[in-house]
Scaffold this active site. Structure first.
Site, PDB file in Angstrom:
ATOM      1  N   TYR A   1       0.806  -1.211   0.000  1.00 16.57           N
ATOM      2  CA  TYR A   1       0.000   0.000   0.000  1.00 16.57           C
ATOM      3  C   TYR A   1       0.843   1.266   0.000  1.00 16.57           C
ATOM      4  O   TYR A   1       0.725   2.113  -0.866  1.00 16.57           O
ATOM      5  CB  TYR A   1      -0.931   0.008   1.213  1.00 16.57           C
TER       6      TYR A   1
ATOM      7  N   SER B   1      -9.609  -7.245   7.495  1.00 16.24           N
ATOM      8  CA  SER B   1     -10.719  -7.101   6.569  1.00 16.24           C
ATOM      9  C   SER B   1     -10.745  -5.679   6.055  1.00 16.24           C
ATOM     10  O   SER B   1     -10.161  -4.779   6.672  1.00 16.24           O
ATOM     11  CB  SER B   1     -12.055  -7.436   7.251  1.00 16.24           C
TER      12      SER B   1
ATOM     13  N   GLY C   1      -7.253  -0.523  11.404  1.00 22.58           N
ATOM     14  CA  GLY C   1      -6.550   0.570  10.747  1.00 22.58           C
ATOM     15  C   GLY C   1      -7.384   1.820  10.801  1.00 22.58           C
ATOM     16  O   GLY C   1      -8.604   1.773  10.999  1.00 22.58           O
TER      17      GLY C   1
END
Length: 424
Positions: A127, A280, A376
């Site tokens: 990312y 997830s 996150g």
């Protein structure tokens, strides 16, 4: 009377050593320790044990504040069958160090995670590239936290579009040494191999990981997005060549992606001691703002098959600034059925007094096989809201879980056994 006091004191001394640390942490959260937590945010477990025995509980339950270092519902578990103790929620820094978050904001998120008792920080080159390791290294250096108080996991990432293709010994060793330089650490707690490489012999991979651990560059190693067969193959090669075995598999897990986590990961844990670190799209903070953004993340789910599940790869999201591209993949029939399920889950969340994201996080934590769920956030408030999901887990009783299963209708089951004798 003096003899009675002596007996009580001896009884306390006998009971203290066998008390569970998890139980004592929960007991201390309801005791009068708020003033102590404000004075010293680095309370050790030994002091918690002593304070829990010497302080009386207040008349009213203590409200959780952002300054306290004791988070209700936070637990510490062994990762796999190793001795490494991790918090049941960790911080996935994939979105924290994204382009839209400043370094000051990222540091505030890291500090909130530490103050809340989170001790796992997960990094992903897929990312944010090397930026996450560089900025996290700077924050850890400035804060000067005790090295034994936190756990850093980073990935050896490769793809067909990257310069370093495959999991050769050269790529593995160079990646680990580069990560150490960027993080400004003497060792990495867990190095995770992101995706298996069918073009590289498994022996070369496990020997390279064993070498990194032998050199003191890493303490443990694990895998991410490996199939159960590949994990078992790695374990077999480790045993054959006397190498350190992997301790964790990192995999996607949520209400619409369940098969691997619920059917195969418990078996891997029981047989070879590989633990589960789950993530997830919702838990790592990808939805921004509206609840209907959650529906977009589940756009690829196929509800035609009762037992179907789906997943999306990190390769598809590299250098993507938004997730609006997923709207094009929604099929009309899938969209209608998906919207119905999301609507029912939203109504259930309202009954519980929480958001849909909090309900999904709490549902994931309800699975005992999940030893660490990665959260996150791009803001402090977002992370704080996700942490509150810990207090929702006890509310998900048997009746509530049954109702969720009724809404989802995708509980995975193993296919029936087929006898080879019947084919003759």
């Amino acid at each position: 009377m003096q003899k009675l006091d002596v007996d009580v004191e001896q009884n306390i001394r006998c009971r203290a050593p066998i008390a569970s640390l998890d139980c004592m942490e929960e007991f201390s959260a309801g005791s009068g320790l708020s003033a102590l937590a404000e004075r010293d945010s680095t309370i050790t477990k030994e002091r918690l044990l002593l304070s829990g025995l010497t302080h009386s509980a207040p008349a009213a339950p203590m409200q959780l504040s952002r300054q306290t270092s004791i988070t209700p519902g936070l637990r510490y578990k062994n990762l796999g069958k190793s001795g490494l103790r991790v918090s049941n929620i960790g911080l996935a820094t994939w979105s924290t160090f994204s382009s839209g978050v400043t370094e000051e904001q990222a540091e505030q998120i890291i500090v909130l995670a530490v103050d809340s008792g989170i001790n796992v920080f997960d990094l992903s080159e897929a990312y944010s590239g090397p930026r996450a390791e560089i900025e996290l290294g700077r924050i850890l250096t400035r804060r000067a936290w005790k090295r034994s108080s936190y756990i850093v996991t980073t990935k050896i990432y490769w793809s067909t579009r990257s310069d370093e293709r495959g999991l050769s010994r050269k790529h593995i060793i160079e990646s680990v040494k580069s990560s150490l330089t960027r993080l400004q650490l003497s060792y990495i707690d867990v190095v995770i191999v992101h995706k298996s490489d069918p073009m590289c012999p498994m022996e070369e991979i496990v020997r390279a990981m064993h070498y990194c651990i032998s050199q003191g560059w890493a303490m443990y190693w694990g895998t991410a997005r490996w199939s159960p067969v590949e994990v078992m193959e790695a374990y077999t090669n480790c045993r054959q060549f006397n190498c350190v075995t992997p301790i964790v598999e990192q995999t996607e897990y949520h209400m619409f992606c369940r098969e691997k986590t619920e059917l195969y990961m418990p078996e891997l844990y029981n047989k070879i001691g590989v633990g589960l670190m789950a993530w997830s799209p919702v838990s790592i903070g990808m939805p921004q703002g509206k609840e209907d953004a959650t529906a977009q993340l589940f756009a690829r789910a196929s509800f035609r098959n009762k037992y179907s599940s789906f997943s999306w790869t990190e390769d598809e999201t590299v250098n993507k600034e938004s997730y609006s591209w997923m709207k094009d993949r929604i099929q009309p029939e899938e969209s209608r059925r998906q919207t119905e399920r999301i609507r029912e889950l939203n109504a259930l969340a309202e009954r519980l007094g929480c958001t849909l994201s909090q309900l999904i996080i709490a549902w994931c934590l309800k699975n005992e096989s999940v030893q660490c769920l990665l959260l996150g956030a791009t803001t402090v408030d977002q992370l704080y809201e996700s942490i509150q999901s810990l207090q929702l887990v006890p509310k998900l009783n048997t009746n509530m879980m049954t109702e969720i299963e009724r809404i989802l209708e995708n509980k995975p089951t193993r296919p029936p056994m087929i006898s080879t004798l019947a084919l003759r």
